[in-house]
Design a protein around this motif. Sequence first.
Motif, mmCIF file in Angstrom:
data_model
loop_
_atom_site.group_PDB
_atom_site.id
_atom_site.type_symbol
_atom_site.label_atom_id
_atom_site.label_comp_id
_atom_site.label_asym_id
_atom_site.label_seq_id
_atom_site.Cartn_x
_atom_site.Cartn_y
_atom_site.Cartn_z
ATOM 1 N N GLU A 26 -19.605 7.856 37.427
ATOM 2 C CA GLU A 26 -19.292 8.267 36.054
ATOM 3 C C GLU A 26 -20.144 7.491 35.056
ATOM 4 N N SER A 27 -20.493 8.149 33.986
ATOM 5 C CA SER A 27 -21.369 7.557 32.981
ATOM 6 C C SER A 27 -20.577 6.645 32.047
ATOM 7 N N VAL A 28 -21.216 5.565 31.676
ATOM 8 C CA VAL A 28 -20.633 4.634 30.712
ATOM 9 C C VAL A 28 -21.667 4.365 29.630
ATOM 10 N N ALA A 29 -21.173 3.989 28.453
ATOM 11 C CA ALA A 29 -22.062 3.705 27.331
ATOM 12 C C ALA A 29 -22.249 2.200 27.220
ATOM 13 N N LEU A 30 -23.476 1.796 27.152
ATOM 14 C CA LEU A 30 -23.818 0.396 26.929
ATOM 15 C C LEU A 30 -24.306 0.297 25.492
#
Length: 101
Positions: A26-30
Motif C-alpha cells: 500500500e502507498s504511503v505519503a512521505l
Amino acid sequence: MKKVVGITLSLLLLIGAVALSSLNAESVALNLYWYQLTLPMGFLLLVFAVCGLLCGLFIAGVWWVWPAKREAVHWKRQYNQLNDKQTQEMNNQPESNQLLP
C-alpha cells in the motif's frame, strides 16, 4: 566455500526484500518540508534500512576503522625507525671476530 555462503546470503536477503515489498504494497505519503512523495511502504522501508546501514558503516569507519589504521601506520613507522637504528648500530661496530692469519 565463501562464494557459496555469499550467494546464499544474497539470495536470502533478496527473498526477504521481495517479501517485505509485496506484503507492504500500500502507498504511503512521505511529507518533506518542500516536497511530498507517495511510494509503496515496503520500498520506503527498504530505502530507509539501506540508508541506516550506510550511515552506520560510515560512523563505524570514522569512529573505529580510521583511528585503528592511523595507529597501525604509527606503530609501523616506529618499528621501521627502530629497525633502521639497529641496522646502523650493527654497521658501525668494528668487526672483532676476524680470524688471525
